[in-house]
Enzyme design. Structure first.
Site, mmCIF file in Angstrom:
data_model
loop_
_atom_site.group_PDB
_atom_site.id
_atom_site.type_symbol
_atom_site.label_atom_id
_atom_site.label_comp_id
_atom_site.label_asym_id
_atom_site.label_seq_id
_atom_site.Cartn_x
_atom_site.Cartn_y
_atom_site.Cartn_z
ATOM 1 N N GLU A 286 0.829 -1.213 0.000
ATOM 2 C CA GLU A 286 0.000 0.000 0.000
ATOM 3 C C GLU A 286 0.861 1.259 0.000
ATOM 4 O O GLU A 286 0.639 2.189 0.764
ATOM 5 C CB GLU A 286 -0.957 -0.013 1.204
ATOM 6 N N ASP A 360 -8.262 -9.125 4.005
ATOM 7 C CA ASP A 360 -8.000 -8.031 4.937
ATOM 8 C C ASP A 360 -9.032 -7.959 6.064
ATOM 9 O O ASP A 360 -9.908 -7.098 6.030
ATOM 10 C CB ASP A 360 -7.970 -6.694 4.183
ATOM 11 N N GLU A 388 -12.565 -2.456 12.189
ATOM 12 C CA GLU A 388 -12.548 -1.713 10.923
ATOM 13 C C GLU A 388 -13.693 -2.118 10.005
ATOM 14 O O GLU A 388 -14.308 -1.266 9.373
ATOM 15 C CB GLU A 388 -11.199 -1.934 10.216
HETATM 16 C C1 GCU Z 1 -6.105 -2.119 5.869
HETATM 17 C C2 GCU Z 1 -6.444 -0.797 6.474
HETATM 18 C C3 GCU Z 1 -5.286 0.173 6.405
HETATM 19 C C4 GCU Z 1 -4.045 -0.494 7.006
HETATM 20 C C5 GCU Z 1 -3.780 -1.807 6.314
HETATM 21 C C6 GCU Z 1 -2.641 -2.586 6.927
HETATM 22 O O1 GCU Z 1 -5.972 -1.996 4.482
HETATM 23 O O2 GCU Z 1 -7.566 -0.239 5.831
HETATM 24 O O3 GCU Z 1 -5.634 1.320 7.118
HETATM 25 O O4 GCU Z 1 -2.944 0.339 6.889
HETATM 26 O O5 GCU Z 1 -4.907 -2.624 6.394
HETATM 27 O O6 GCU Z 1 -2.923 -3.512 7.671
HETATM 28 O O7 GCU Z 1 -1.496 -2.297 6.670
#
Ligand code: GCU
Length: 679
Positions: A286, A360, A388
């Site tokens: 990400e 996730d 979440e």
């Molecule tokens: C999810 C979450 C993010 C977080 C990511 C992670 O995608 O929405 O906010 O950073 O998990 O676990 O790294």
């Protein structure tokens, strides 16, 4: 008024007078051998607990005197404990384990090899009083099955909490190191009471500033507060820190200057915090920097950090949460593809931290196929405690059944009985280094977690990290009795409500294996229509509804994600007739008229799950109303109002999803159900 700040460590006076007298009689004297910071904390807690529960101040006696005495010590610190000849048994319980038993004179004894075991044993003993257990035939042995039992805080340096729903970060960075809020001590007590022994202070999407001198002073201050409670501090390390705060032009793990920079940084940290736990790293995930920016593997990146920490005894927890939108491969397959070839390449102080499922933290996912697929590497479990995808701090969802479902899943990696929990506790592949992480739901809210019942998820996570086989039901009973009431008439219905709540959450959100159909970005409400931006963040990528049916074909004729599981799990998931219905649409694209186990068609079944989810929330409300009067008005009303919101929002999920999917199914909503009222 009661704002829930005390969590499960309430210690209100026991109302049953006979019982209170009985306890008082058995605890007439208390002898706590040894002197150390941990012993002091154990004594303080005992003092606090007993003076609250039994409404009597206690004094500690220097010697185990005459008459019923509670005796606590290690074989080294206490001749009395030594004379009980428990050494062999204590050794088998390891460094953190303890015994609570009776000596020959029928005194109660808490014995451990080390002071930390005495602290854990003391909390256990208090739990017996809090839940009003008999002290007659005490014969308790306890030892953790997992070594690193860690909370991950996604706290940012600006005081916000990523995916936190109970206020902001509890670390007051601007007041540290000079002011140490007493809340830090209460945080440590709560964690120690369930055996949590590590905390990662900052977000996995990390800011390199945390590794600068000024912040390390603050981190040291927290470490000093937590140390007597047996809690080590860890930090999320940003892979590009050598560039951002070290003035280097690269963070390439093969660059000697970069390697030296990390070694010096590790030395600097350990000079302040001699028992620093290590680094947690989110790399090449990400948008985070990582070794792949320099065409190096995850193993090379992890090993560089591990080498820097290793002279000091630290570990690297390297996350396997990696996926990329550019990659045409099914997202849920990517982590396995990337990490399995690296098995055996990690240094021995690296753990690979794997989320419970391959996508996730969805309300339900099958277990991550990496469990059972990397026998040469210690794999650490990552659960999400913060909700979440489960209604933030507004919806009542007890997550122990979710954790348990994953821990009890059979990977068949070495034949039947190769449970995920055996991968995690190291017994399947004979691993010494073991760990479990929980992404915390704690924030600055007065009750820590927002929803009063969200405290149970923090509690349950810690208890399962200590013993993955404890069972959701037993944990719920303990938590309810300590947090709310010891009355059977309260415990039973509330326990049933908690145990059902996770399946209910799945019913009104993502039944039958649906996943990732929540609102874009916020991840709160429904959003099955989300169809913009990068494909792997949409909903349509996952549910694939069309006029022929719904679901993601991951069978051998689809993305073939099933092939990442060992036989016979692979065959089971691959076969539309054999796959557990709860994973049906995770693995298959299924025709609308396909017949389910219930005899309903898929469309009718889907509608049924959504409606029954909402109806179940109404039953939860009835349950809660039926126990009014057993607890304080403040917490009762808070939960009652939150359940009202949950009911409205569950109905919104139902109506949004049923009406959206109906466009594709073209079939009517069966007569038995009222028309959706959120057109
Ligand atoms: C999810 C979450 C993010 C977080 C990511 C992670 O995608 O929405 O906010 O950073 O998990 O676990 O790294």
């Amino acid at each position: 008024a009661d704002d829930g700040y005390r969590l499960w460590l309430r210690y209100d006076k026991i109302q049953d007078e006979d019982l209170r007298q009985d306890y008082l009689h058995q605890l007439r004297q208390i002898h706590y051998a040894g002197s150390s910071a941990r012993i002091e904390k154990a004594k303080e807690e005992l003092q606090r607990g007993i003076s609250g529960l039994l409404a009597q101040k206690i004094t500690f006696s220097d010697e185990p005197g005459n008459g019923p005495t509670l005796i606590a010590g290690t074989p080294e610190s206490s001749p009395h404990i030594r004379s009980m000849e428990l050494q062999g048994e204590l050794r088998s319980l390891g460094e953190d384990g303890y015994l609570i038993t009776r000596d020959r004179q029928n005194n109660i004894a808490i014995a451990a090899s080390r002071d930390i075991g005495l602290l854990y044993g003391t909390f256990h003993f208090l739990r017996l009083l809090q839940s009003q257990q008999s002290l007659q035939d005490l014969d308790i042995k306890s030892a953790p099955q997992i070594q690193l039992r860690v909370l991950n805080h996604w706290f940012n340096l600006d005081g916000t909490a990523e995916r936190g729903y109970a206020g902001g970060a509890i670390w007051q960075w601007e007041q540290l190191p000079d002011y140490k809020d007493p809340l830090y001590t209460d945080y440590a007590r709560a964690n120690a009471s369930v055996g949590i022994n590590g905390t990662v202070l900052n977000n996995v999407n990390s800011d390199a500033l945390i590794l600068t001198e000024g912040y390390l002073e603050k981190v040291k201050a927290l470490a000093d507060v937590f140390r007597p409670y047996g809690i080590k501090v860890y930090l999320s390390a940003r892979f590009s820190a050598p560039i951002e705060i070290g003035n280097l032009s690269t963070a390439d793990p093969r660059d000697p200057e970069v390697r030296r920079w990390w070694e010096k940084k590790a030395n600097e940290i350990y000079s302040r915090i001699p028992d620093f736990g290590g680094f947690l790293v989110k790399a090449n995930s990400e948008g985070q920097p990582g070794p792949q920016d320099y065409n190096r593997s995850h193993a090379e990146g992890a090993n560089m950090l591990a080498k820097a920490l290793s002279p000091h005894g630290g570990v690297v927890m390297w996350r396997a949460f990696v996926y990329s939108n550019e990659e045409p491969e099914d997202r849920v397959k990517q982590a396995y593809n990337e990490f399995t070839p690296l098995d055996g390449e990690f240094r021995d102080n690296v753990l690979v931290q794997v989320k419970n499922g391959p996508l996730d933290f969805q309300p339900r996912e099958p277990f991550h196929p990496l469990f059972g697929a990397m026998p040469e590497t210690p794999l650490m479990m990552e659960f999400q405690i913060t909700q979440e995808y489960l209604g933030f701090a507004t919806h009542l969802t007890y997550q122990a059944p979710l954790y348990e479902e994953v821990l009890d899943a059979d990977t068949y990696a070495k034949g039947e009985g190769s449970y995920v929990r055996k991968v995690i506790d190291g017994s399947l592949d004979d691993k010494q280094l073991t760990g479990m992480a929980g992404v915390a739901n704690i924030g600055t809210d007065r009750n820590w977690t927002g929803h009063p019942f969200a405290q149970a998820n923090w509690y349950a996570y810690g208890r399962l990290a200590w013993n993955p086989e404890l069972g959701s039901e037993r944990i719920a009973e303990e938590w309810i009795s300590m947090t709310f009431s010891n009355k059977e008439a309260f415990i039973e219905p509330v326990k049933e409500m908690m145990l059902a709540s996770r399946e209910i959450a799945v019913d009104y959100r993502t039944p039958l294996g649906l996943h990732h159909i929540m609102g874009y970005g916020s991840h709160y409400g429904p959003g099955p229509w989300v169809d913009e931006g990068r494909a792997d963040w949409t909903s349509v990528y996952y549910h694939r509804a069309d006029s022929s049916g719904i679901g993601f074909d991951r069978s051998t004729s689809g993305s073939n994600a099933v092939s990442q599981y060992h036989p016979p799990v692979k065959q089971q998931f691959n076969d539309i007739e054999k796959v557990p219905e709860k994973y049906l649409l995770w693995f298959h694209h299924v025709e609308w008229d396909y017949e389910l186990d219930s005899g309903r068609t898929l469309w009718e079944g889907l509608v049924h799950h959504y409606y029954s989810g909402v109806d179940s929330i109404r039953r939860m409300q009835d349950t809660w109303e039926s126990v009014e009067g057993y607890i304080d008005e403040q917490r009762y009303t808070h939960v009652a109002r939150l359940l009202e919101i949950q009911e409205k929002e569950a109905a919104f999920w139902r109506d949004a999803c049923v009406l959206y999917f109906q466009q594709f199914s073209g079939r009517p909503i069966p007569d038995a159900y009222p028309e959706p009222d959120h057109p």
